[in-house]
Design a protein around this motif. Structure first.
Motif, PDB file in Angstrom:
ATOM      1  N   MET A 114       2.351   1.909  -3.500  1.00  0.00           N
ATOM      2  CA  MET A 114       1.338   2.313  -4.402  1.00  0.00           C
ATOM      3  C   MET A 114       1.311   3.914  -4.575  1.00  0.00           C
ATOM      4  SD  MET A 114      -0.241  -0.065  -6.504  1.00  0.00           S
ATOM      5  CE  MET A 114      -1.774   0.915  -6.844  1.00  0.00           C
ATOM      6  N   GLN A 136       0.820  -1.207  -0.161  1.00  0.00           N
ATOM      7  CA  GLN A 136      -0.047   0.032   0.027  1.00  0.00           C
ATOM      8  C   GLN A 136       0.803   1.239  -0.030  1.00  0.00           C
ATOM      9  OE1 GLN A 136      -2.559  -0.619   3.442  1.00  0.00           O
ATOM     10  NE2 GLN A 136      -3.463  -2.350   2.393  1.00  0.00           N
ATOM     11  N   TYR A 173      -1.389  -6.613  -6.234  1.00  0.00           N
ATOM     12  CA  TYR A 173      -0.925  -5.197  -6.573  1.00  0.00           C
ATOM     13  C   TYR A 173      -0.031  -5.246  -7.946  1.00  0.00           C
ATOM     14  CZ  TYR A 173      -1.859  -4.333  -1.577  1.00  0.00           C
ATOM     15  OH  TYR A 173      -2.575  -4.353  -0.375  1.00  0.00           O
ATOM     16  N   PRO A 174      -0.970  -5.346  -8.954  1.00  0.00           N
ATOM     17  CA  PRO A 174      -0.230  -5.712 -10.150  1.00  0.00           C
ATOM     18  C   PRO A 174       0.948  -4.459 -10.891  1.00  0.00           C
ATOM     19  CG  PRO A 174      -2.472  -5.454 -10.506  1.00  0.00           C
ATOM     20  CD  PRO A 174      -2.330  -5.497  -9.184  1.00  0.00           C
ATOM     21  N   GLU A 175       0.471  -3.434 -10.368  1.00  0.00           N
ATOM     22  CA  GLU A 175       1.354  -2.104 -10.719  1.00  0.00           C
ATOM     23  C   GLU A 175       2.663  -2.262 -10.154  1.00  0.00           C
ATOM     24  OE1 GLU A 175      -1.013   1.594 -10.893  1.00  0.00           O
ATOM     25  OE2 GLU A 175      -2.864   0.279 -10.428  1.00  0.00           O
ATOM     26  N   VAL A 176       2.814  -2.963  -9.095  1.00  0.00           N
ATOM     27  CA  VAL A 176       4.000  -2.740  -8.227  1.00  0.00           C
ATOM     28  C   VAL A 176       4.994  -3.794  -8.636  1.00  0.00           C
ATOM     29  CG1 VAL A 176       5.112  -2.853  -6.065  1.00  0.00           C
ATOM     30  CG2 VAL A 176       2.778  -1.993  -6.302  1.00  0.00           C
ATOM     31  N   GLU A 177       6.189  -3.263  -9.092  1.00  0.00           N
ATOM     32  CA  GLU A 177       7.241  -4.311  -9.468  1.00  0.00           C
ATOM     33  C   GLU A 177       7.860  -4.835  -8.319  1.00  0.00           C
ATOM     34  OE1 GLU A 177      11.943  -3.457 -10.811  1.00  0.00           O
ATOM     35  OE2 GLU A 177      10.414  -2.008 -11.267  1.00  0.00           O
ATOM     36  N   GLU A 195       0.403 -10.303  -5.689  1.00  0.00           N
ATOM     37  CA  GLU A 195      -0.492 -10.573  -6.943  1.00  0.00           C
ATOM     38  C   GLU A 195      -1.857  -9.568  -6.779  1.00  0.00           C
ATOM     39  OE1 GLU A 195      -1.675 -14.696  -6.877  1.00  0.00           O
ATOM     40  OE2 GLU A 195       0.638 -15.318  -7.310  1.00  0.00           O
ATOM     41  N   ARG A 253       7.030   4.914  -5.320  1.00  0.00           N
ATOM     42  CA  ARG A 253       7.452   4.610  -6.751  1.00  0.00           C
ATOM     43  C   ARG A 253       7.050   3.323  -7.079  1.00  0.00           C
ATOM     44  NH1 ARG A 253      12.292   6.265  -4.164  1.00  0.00           N
ATOM     45  NH2 ARG A 253      13.343   4.569  -4.697  1.00  0.00           N
ATOM     46  N   LYS A 254       6.152   2.635  -6.512  1.00  0.00           N
ATOM     47  CA  LYS A 254       5.675   1.350  -6.943  1.00  0.00           C
ATOM     48  C   LYS A 254       6.678   0.226  -7.173  1.00  0.00           C
ATOM     49  CE  LYS A 254       1.580   3.383  -8.865  1.00  0.00           C
ATOM     50  NZ  LYS A 254       0.536   3.474 -10.125  1.00  0.00           N
ATOM     51  N   LYS A 255       7.591   0.154  -6.088  1.00  0.00           N
ATOM     52  CA  LYS A 255       8.448  -1.152  -6.166  1.00  0.00           C
ATOM     53  C   LYS A 255       8.671  -1.360  -4.816  1.00  0.00           C
ATOM     54  CE  LYS A 255      12.966  -2.437  -7.503  1.00  0.00           C
ATOM     55  NZ  LYS A 255      14.743  -1.981  -8.180  1.00  0.00           N
TER      56      LYS A 255
END
Length: 357
Positions: A175, A172, A208-212, A206, A178-180
């Motif tokens: 998100m 969270q 949070y598909p936007e997160v690397e 899974e 920087r989504k990593k």
């Protein structure tokens, strides 16, 4: 207008000095932003031992139940009288008692502060209730045993519930950043415990598909942080590894004395600097209060998220901006190469808050 009840636990050593400094800045930012804070001072540490014969008395815990959050000063539990040393220290007791499962420790370089890392802006999410810390990973008693006088066994505890909730907290946060997310573990050797940790974090990922997502063994991770701390965003790991890594990152970005943190459950948060009580300089008005000040900033931001109160964010931003600008202007405590006392440093930040806008 909502009023927020905030506990103030000054602690031992330099605790009263740095907490007083943080409260003065917090009050100034809250007043400027129109936030109502009801600060309640509560006994802890040596002060509580003298009055209650307990460094973390039940009275304090009952009062904290009525608070949305609190500031916790450092404790000098190593110097407590016999009988108290064997108990959980005040910080550990509060984490256990209130199930403060998420220990959130950012590390960010600041203009005007020399950094080993060069540039970094990361945050560590440390699972706070189990793992290999045997003073808090059992329902009752400690997770250590003497099998014989010369043989000791220490248990590490890993549960899917605890891993899932710290993983969700980390993702969270990612998100909003920087989504990593980087998962740190030792599943190649401790295959069941850390295997469960890694597997559960991957399952949460899974959602949070936007997160690397990537993962590293703890030993490799220490080397990567020293070499390229700027590449990391959110790190999630278990209790002991999180403790070690956050001390490392604190030093990499300037000093452990600058490192903030909060410990939170779903409804409350405890702001606590990562450093100790420094009894050797207690009472000298030279301690650096940045760690506890930035912890208070984190508390305001956490409360903003929970209560959807933009005035809390305004207060946090004011406090953080004024602190950074004060340091950048050259007003620093002695440990950072400046000449300001603890109280004068706080006064400079308060004046800047009053002048901002």
């Amino acid at each position: 207008m909502t009023s927020y009840r905030i506990g103030i636990l000054k602690g031992d050593g330099i605790g009263p000095e740095i907490v007083d400094a943080a409260v003065s800045v917090l009050d100034a930012a809250a007043q400027r932003a129109g936030v109502l804070l009801n600060a309640v001072e509560l006994p802890m540490g040596w002060n509580a031992i003298q009055t209650y014969n307990d460094p973390m008395p039940q009275y304090t815990k009952e009062e904290l139940k009525k608070c949305q959050g609190w500031l916790l000063g450092p404790h000098d539990s190593a110097a407590y009288p016999p009988g108290h040393k064997e108990k959980r220290n005040p910080s550990g007791e509060l984490r256990h008692y209130f199930d403060l499962y998420a220990n959130i420790r950012p590390a960010k370089t600041m203009t005007g502060i020399k950094s080993v890392a060069g540039e970094a802006d990361l945050v560590i999410f440390r699972e706070n209730t189990e793992g290999f810390y045997s003073d808090r990973n059992m329902y009752a008693g400690a997770g250590e045993w003497h099998i014989t006088p010369e043989t000791a066994v220490s248990a590490g505890v890993f549960t899917k519930k605890a891993i899932s909730r710290i993983a969700h907290a980390a993702f969270q946060s990612a998100m909003e950043r920087r989504k990593k997310v980087t998962i740190v573990h030792k599943a190649n050797v401790i295959k069941l415990g850390f295997g469960l940790f890694l597997q559960t974090c991957r399952e949460v990922a899974e959602q949070y598909p936007e997160v690397e997502v990537d993962d590293y063994h703890i030993d490799a991770m220490t080397a990567h942080l020293v070499r390229r701390a700027k590449d990391f965003d959110v790190i999630v790991t278990e209790n002991m590894f999180g403790d070690i890594l956050s001390d490392l990152t604190g030093e990499l970005v300037g000093s452990l004395g600058l490192a903030p943190s909060i410990n939170s459950n779903d409804t409350q948060a405890m702001a606590q600097a990562a450093h100790g009580s420094a009894p050797d300089i207690a009472g000298k008005n030279i301690a650096n209060p940045i760690g506890i000040m930035l912890s208070a900033v984190m508390l305001l931001k956490w409360l903003k998220t929970k209560h959807n109160d933009e005035q809390l964010k305004e207060a946090a931003d004011l406090m953080e901006k004024a602190l950074f600008e004060t340091v950048e202007s050259g007003v620093k405590t002695v440990d950072l190469g400046g000449t300001a006392s603890t109280s004068k440093f706080a006064e400079a930040i308060v004046k800047r808050i009053q002048d901002l806008g």
